[in-house]
Scaffold this active site. Sequence first.
Site, PDB file in Angstrom:
ATOM      1  N   ALA A  96      -4.032   8.087   2.352  1.00 35.54           N
ATOM      2  CA  ALA A  96      -2.751   8.122   1.653  1.00 35.54           C
ATOM      3  C   ALA A  96      -2.822   8.937   0.369  1.00 35.54           C
ATOM      4  O   ALA A  96      -3.881   9.418  -0.038  1.00 35.54           O
ATOM      5  CB  ALA A  96      -2.295   6.694   1.359  1.00 35.54           C
ATOM      6  N   HIS A  97      -1.664   9.064  -0.283  1.00 34.97           N
ATOM      7  CA  HIS A  97      -1.562   9.910  -1.477  1.00 34.97           C
ATOM      8  C   HIS A  97      -2.449   9.414  -2.623  1.00 34.97           C
ATOM      9  O   HIS A  97      -2.655   8.227  -2.810  1.00 34.97           O
ATOM     10  CB  HIS A  97      -0.115  10.041  -1.955  1.00 34.97           C
ATOM     11  CG  HIS A  97       0.577   8.746  -2.280  1.00 34.97           C
ATOM     12  ND1 HIS A  97       1.900   8.681  -2.606  1.00 34.97           N
ATOM     13  CD2 HIS A  97       0.136   7.463  -2.336  1.00 34.97           C
ATOM     14  CE1 HIS A  97       2.244   7.433  -2.857  1.00 34.97           C
ATOM     15  NE2 HIS A  97       1.185   6.677  -2.695  1.00 34.97           N
ATOM     16  N   ASN A  98      -3.000  10.402  -3.331  1.00 29.51           N
ATOM     17  CA  ASN A  98      -3.826  10.171  -4.519  1.00 29.51           C
ATOM     18  C   ASN A  98      -5.146   9.454  -4.232  1.00 29.51           C
ATOM     19  O   ASN A  98      -5.804   8.967  -5.145  1.00 29.51           O
ATOM     20  CB  ASN A  98      -3.060   9.394  -5.593  1.00 29.51           C
ATOM     21  CG  ASN A  98      -1.920  10.200  -6.188  1.00 29.51           C
ATOM     22  OD1 ASN A  98      -0.781  10.084  -5.730  1.00 29.51           O
ATOM     23  ND2 ASN A  98      -2.216  11.032  -7.168  1.00 29.51           N
ATOM     24  N   SER A 128      -3.941   5.741  -3.740  1.00 34.86           N
ATOM     25  CA  SER A 128      -4.741   5.707  -4.971  1.00 34.86           C
ATOM     26  C   SER A 128      -6.045   4.931  -4.831  1.00 34.86           C
ATOM     27  O   SER A 128      -6.600   4.442  -5.816  1.00 34.86           O
ATOM     28  CB  SER A 128      -3.924   5.119  -6.134  1.00 34.86           C
ATOM     29  OG  SER A 128      -2.800   5.933  -6.392  1.00 34.86           O
ATOM     30  N   GLN A 137       6.790  14.175  -3.946  1.00 35.59           N
ATOM     31  CA  GLN A 137       5.324  14.257  -3.948  1.00 35.59           C
ATOM     32  C   GLN A 137       4.952  15.700  -4.295  1.00 35.59           C
ATOM     33  O   GLN A 137       4.929  16.577  -3.423  1.00 35.59           O
ATOM     34  CB  GLN A 137       4.767  13.849  -2.590  1.00 35.59           C
ATOM     35  CG  GLN A 137       5.258  12.483  -2.106  1.00 35.59           C
ATOM     36  CD  GLN A 137       4.698  11.328  -2.911  1.00 35.59           C
ATOM     37  OE1 GLN A 137       3.506  11.038  -2.851  1.00 35.59           O
ATOM     38  NE2 GLN A 137       5.561  10.651  -3.659  1.00 35.59           N
TER      39      GLN A 137
END
Length: 346
Positions: free
Chosen positions: A239-241, A259, A198
């Site tokens: 969460a990520h993005n 995302s 990441q």
Amino acid sequence: MEFSAKQIADFIGGHVEGDENAKVHTFAKIEEGQPGAISFLSNPKYTHFLYETKSTIVLVNDDLQLEKEVSATLIRVKNAYEAVARLLQLYESMKPKKTGIDPLASVSPKASIGKDVYVGAFAVIGDGAVIGDGSQIYPHVVIGDQAKLGNNCLIYANVTIYHDCKIGNNVTIHAGSVIGADGFGFAPNVEGYEKIPQIGIVIIEDNVEIGANTCIDRSTMGATIVHKGVKLDNLIQIAHNCEVGENTVMSAQVGLAGSTKVGSWCMFGGQVGLSGHITIGDHVNLGGQSGIHSSLKSNQTLIGSPAIEPTNFFKSSAIFRKLPDLYKEIYTLRKELDELKSNSAK
């Protein structure tokens, strides 16, 4: 420090009803009122406390109709809840701020520390980190290498801000929160799961408040972004993005999968869950425990899992409670129908 009813009314744009020289020095809930305290009434469920409270001053809405006499001095305002919030902000701003670096803190000589900054005991500030003017970093906070923190931020104990993350001005992060941990990225293979590095960051814009033990993951690439004015409760997972739009608010235990894009001025109740790779429009309100599995257009209010319009949800809930009885009734009717068919055949 004491303030008179007149001084308070002038500050919040209210009208005094009673003794304008009445003085207060503290705050109290209306049901726990005491002499020298100011309370407020905004929820009609608490109206009966107005007639028995011991508080010296009570903030009330302009449209409140009194049923009998009150002993407290009233200050009438357009919105009592909003007015008390302004007073509490004033009260908080008058508290003296800590400054200076505790000798037990570990601050890299390669870090840049602004003016009037406080760094508490056992806090760690890494190489190349930047701390803006007036920011306060409480004990056991970790600010990673190259991380940037704006002016007048308040970072409570045990917060961790990972390397390279960027925090704007006037940001508050409560105890135990983690900004910039790795997103949950693993690629399955024949031997198990291979970690996907990441390499992105987290960007928190100005005037954001983040509750205790909330986690905002760094992106796989690019940035996980929380835009200005967002307010996050405790125990939230971003969460990520993901991207959270301006002035959106989320209650405890909301979870956003990777995302997901959330618009501006949204309101999410507790335990709302959003699937990954979806887009939520602006001004979307989601009731507690709503489950969202696909993108939503702007200006909607939904509840349930999968989420539906509130009226339908409550109607469906009422039917759901009756399902056992409805099943018995259908079973009985089917049995009677089978008997009729059998007799008719004879």
